[in-house]
Design a protein around this motif. Structure first.
Motif, PDB file in Angstrom:
ATOM      1  N   TYR A  89      83.128 131.848  75.390  1.00 56.12           N
ATOM      2  CA  TYR A  89      83.434 130.423  75.514  1.00 56.12           C
ATOM      3  C   TYR A  89      82.162 129.572  75.426  1.00 56.12           C
ATOM      4  N   LEU A  90      81.128 129.955  76.153  1.00 57.25           N
ATOM      5  CA  LEU A  90      79.891 129.168  76.165  1.00 57.25           C
ATOM      6  C   LEU A  90      79.245 129.125  74.782  1.00 57.25           C
ATOM      7  N   TYR A  91      79.198 130.274  74.121  1.00 53.79           N
ATOM      8  CA  TYR A  91      78.615 130.316  72.777  1.00 53.79           C
ATOM      9  C   TYR A  91      79.422 129.457  71.798  1.00 53.79           C
ATOM     10  N   LEU A  92      80.747 129.594  71.814  1.00 56.30           N
ATOM     11  CA  LEU A  92      81.580 128.852  70.865  1.00 56.30           C
ATOM     12  C   LEU A  92      81.567 127.359  71.153  1.00 56.30           C
ATOM     13  N   LYS A  93      81.616 127.000  72.413  1.00 52.41           N
ATOM     14  CA  LYS A  93      81.585 125.585  72.765  1.00 52.41           C
ATOM     15  C   LYS A  93      80.295 124.940  72.286  1.00 52.41           C
ATOM     16  N   GLU A  94      79.163 125.611  72.515  1.00 55.79           N
ATOM     17  CA  GLU A  94      77.869 125.059  72.101  1.00 55.79           C
ATOM     18  C   GLU A  94      77.725 125.017  70.583  1.00 55.79           C
ATOM     19  N   SER A  95      78.514 125.841  69.871  1.00 61.39           N
ATOM     20  CA  SER A  95      78.451 125.824  68.403  1.00 61.39           C
ATOM     21  C   SER A  95      79.456 124.860  67.788  1.00 61.39           C
ATOM     22  N   GLY A  96      80.243 124.160  68.622  1.00 62.32           N
ATOM     23  CA  GLY A  96      81.155 123.139  68.116  1.00 62.32           C
ATOM     24  C   GLY A  96      82.596 123.563  67.948  1.00 62.32           C
ATOM     25  N   VAL A  97      82.953 124.780  68.362  1.00 63.23           N
ATOM     26  CA  VAL A  97      84.355 125.221  68.269  1.00 63.23           C
ATOM     27  C   VAL A  97      85.149 124.554  69.399  1.00 63.23           C
ATOM     28  N   PRO A  98      86.286 123.893  69.091  1.00 59.51           N
ATOM     29  CA  PRO A  98      87.080 123.244  70.141  1.00 59.51           C
ATOM     30  C   PRO A  98      87.748 124.282  71.035  1.00 59.51           C
ATOM     31  N   CYS A  99      87.271 124.411  72.246  1.00 61.49           N
ATOM     32  CA  CYS A  99      87.824 125.398  73.165  1.00 61.49           C
ATOM     33  C   CYS A  99      87.653 124.906  74.589  1.00 61.49           C
ATOM     34  N   ARG A 100      88.370 125.537  75.494  1.00 59.88           N
ATOM     35  CA  ARG A 100      88.291 125.148  76.900  1.00 59.88           C
ATOM     36  C   ARG A 100      88.602 126.342  77.785  1.00 59.88           C
ATOM     37  N   ILE A 101      88.233 126.225  79.040  1.00 62.90           N
ATOM     38  CA  ILE A 101      88.565 127.231  80.039  1.00 62.90           C
ATOM     39  C   ILE A 101      89.854 126.818  80.734  1.00 62.90           C
ATOM     40  N   ALA A 102      90.762 127.767  80.889  1.00 63.23           N
ATOM     41  CA  ALA A 102      92.014 127.520  81.609  1.00 63.23           C
ATOM     42  C   ALA A 102      92.068 128.452  82.808  1.00 63.23           C
ATOM     43  N   THR A 103      92.223 127.890  83.988  1.00 66.81           N
ATOM     44  CA  THR A 103      92.344 128.718  85.193  1.00 66.81           C
ATOM     45  C   THR A 103      93.795 129.107  85.455  1.00 66.81           C
ATOM     46  N   GLN A 104      94.722 128.433  84.760  1.00 72.61           N
ATOM     47  CA  GLN A 104      96.129 128.808  84.768  1.00 72.61           C
ATOM     48  C   GLN A 104      96.594 128.903  83.323  1.00 72.61           C
ATOM     49  N   LEU A 105      97.541 129.777  83.070  1.00 69.63           N
ATOM     50  CA  LEU A 105      98.019 129.932  81.698  1.00 69.63           C
ATOM     51  C   LEU A 105      98.637 128.632  81.210  1.00 69.63           C
ATOM     52  N   PRO A 106      98.199 128.114  80.068  1.00 67.04           N
ATOM     53  CA  PRO A 106      98.791 126.880  79.535  1.00 67.04           C
ATOM     54  C   PRO A 106     100.205 127.126  79.024  1.00 67.04           C
ATOM     55  N   GLY A 107     100.878 126.038  78.672  1.00 63.61           N
ATOM     56  CA  GLY A 107     102.256 126.153  78.213  1.00 63.61           C
ATOM     57  C   GLY A 107     102.386 126.547  76.764  1.00 63.61           C
ATOM     58  N   THR A 108     101.321 126.308  75.982  1.00 55.47           N
ATOM     59  CA  THR A 108     101.379 126.633  74.565  1.00 55.47           C
ATOM     60  C   THR A 108      99.964 126.806  74.038  1.00 55.47           C
ATOM     61  N   GLY A 109      99.843 127.371  72.851  1.00 55.31           N
ATOM     62  CA  GLY A 109      98.545 127.506  72.212  1.00 55.31           C
ATOM     63  C   GLY A 109      98.042 128.932  72.145  1.00 55.31           C
ATOM     64  N   ILE A 110      96.814 129.080  71.699  1.00 53.72           N
ATOM     65  CA  ILE A 110      96.160 130.378  71.611  1.00 53.72           C
ATOM     66  C   ILE A 110      95.412 130.629  72.913  1.00 53.72           C
ATOM     67  N   VAL A 111      95.677 131.759  73.528  1.00 54.99           N
ATOM     68  CA  VAL A 111      95.028 132.117  74.794  1.00 54.99           C
ATOM     69  C   VAL A 111      94.273 133.430  74.605  1.00 54.99           C
ATOM     70  N   ILE A 112      92.981 133.391  74.892  1.00 52.90           N
ATOM     71  CA  ILE A 112      92.152 134.590  74.839  1.00 52.90           C
ATOM     72  C   ILE A 112      91.759 134.958  76.259  1.00 52.90           C
ATOM     73  N   SER A 113      91.923 136.227  76.617  1.00 52.51           N
ATOM     74  CA  SER A 113      91.517 136.667  77.942  1.00 52.51           C
ATOM     75  C   SER A 113      91.235 138.157  77.944  1.00 52.51           C
ATOM     76  N   HIS A 114      90.420 138.568  78.897  1.00 47.66           N
ATOM     77  CA  HIS A 114      90.098 139.982  79.079  1.00 47.66           C
ATOM     78  C   HIS A 114      91.267 140.690  79.761  1.00 47.66           C
ATOM     79  N   ARG A 115      91.463 141.948  79.429  1.00 51.29           N
ATOM     80  CA  ARG A 115      92.564 142.709  80.008  1.00 51.29           C
ATOM     81  C   ARG A 115      92.537 142.690  81.533  1.00 51.29           C
TER      82      ARG A 115
END
Length: 351
Positions: A52-78
């Protein structure tokens, strides 16, 4: 890069469940933060928060979610994803699966090894093998000569051959003029005075060739210890593992030791042959870019743009009921296996 109608990339990090109050704001702060919070598990944050930190600093639109959002692409560790997670048909779940079990309803996997058994069950458009990030805040070797004195293992001792983690081994190397070091986690970033790294889990093929659980399967481990050595300009001696042999060229950019006596022979050879030492340095550094932050940022951007976005859109074009049925079928297929039921039960008992 993307317009406002495209789904934002969500990194699901329920860090509050680990009792963590805040996160680092930049990649420069990351390693100090990890060391202060190491009791919560370094791996799951290195794959998610660091990405997340690397992509955010490179300009990729991303955010941290502490709860699962209702829609979209979600990346997380197992490790952040309980097996009992309720399937949401409006989410496209990307599971970062290192040496772990699959998730019940992941749509896509990020793997750290092409030898992961799950690759035999997935189609090519359902996973990608991605190198792990290199050691954060890495300080390369600053010694100019081909000295071979300080020999170091970087990592947890459970990933070091038992024979190399004894006072007897330290004494044996000392008599030969070598200083053996097992580097503590707080110093994993510092290769400045290291002459050779040793990364050997053991020599017993039975222990890792037929492992039933990927956590104990050496073939599913990443080549990070080797690639970190390349980036740090330090020659590496590694174990006879497929992942190392596939990543580089034995004798050209690393050496292999097939038992402890062979390891001593390789150290003595390096000390007596500055040309070999320099060749390993130069050739390793030539390959290091492929595992650098710059290259991996490009790889992650490409994955997002060329794979995850199209796959997410394709997923969302399916009828809602179809997506629901696919998710629940995955869950049923997972829990119908008795061995997969035990983990959620243990989790409930612990809770």
């Amino acid at each position: 890069m993307t317009d406002a109608t495209q789904p934002i990339l969500n990194f699901y990090l329920p860090y509050h469940l680990d009792g963590i109050a805040d996160l680092p704001r930049s990649i420069e702060e990351y390693w100090d933060w990890v060391c202060k919070n190491s009791s919560n598990g370094e791996g799951k944050y290195s794959w998610t928060l660091q990405t997340y930190l690397y992509l955010k600093e490179s300009g990729v639109p991303c955010r941290i979610a502490t709860q699962l959002p209702g829609t979209g692409i979600v990346i997380s560790h197992r490790d952040f994803l309980p097996s009992t997670l309720i399937p949401n048909p409006n989410l496209f779940l990307v599971c970062i699966k290192p040496d772990r079990k699959p998730h019940t309803w992941a749509n896509y996997y990020i793997l750290q090894s092409s030898y992961d058994p799950i690759t035999r069950k997935l189609r090519n458009n359902q996973y990608q093998v991605t190198p792990s990030w290199p050691q954060p805040s890495l300080k390369p070797r600053t010694v100019s000569e081909s000295r071979v004195k300080h020999i170091a293992f970087f990592g947890r001792t459970n990933n070091l051959a038992t024979e190399l983690n004894t006072d007897e081994w330290v004494s044996k190397l000392k008599k030969l003029g070598f200083n053996w070091m097992v580097i503590p986690m707080t110093e994993w970033d510092d290769y400045s005075d290291i002459d050779v790294t040793v990364s050997i889990r053991g020599w017993n093929e039975i222990l890792h060739s037929n492992a039933r659980d990927t956590v104990f399967d050496w073939n599913v481990k990443p080549p990070a210890k080797l690639t970190n050595s390349w980036l740090a300009k330090v020659p590496a001696i590694v174990g006879d593992e497929k992942v190392f042999l596939d990543t580089g060229e034995e004798g050209q950019d690393f050496l292999v030791a097939r038992d402890s006596e062979d390891l001593i022979k390789k150290l003595l050879t390096l000390r007596s042959d500055p040309g070999l030492y320099n060749r390993l340095q130069v050739n390793g550094l030539a390959k290091a870019y492929n595992y650098s932050p710059e290259k991996l940022i490009d790889d992650w951007r490409t994955l997002f743009e060329k794979t995850l976005l199209p796959e997410y859109r394709s997923w969302m074009e399916r009828p809602y009921i179809t997506r629901s049925m696919v998710n629940w079928w995955k869950c049923l297929s997972f829990f119908i296996k008795p061995k997969n039921i035990l983990d959620p039960i243990k989790g409930l008992l612990r809770g």
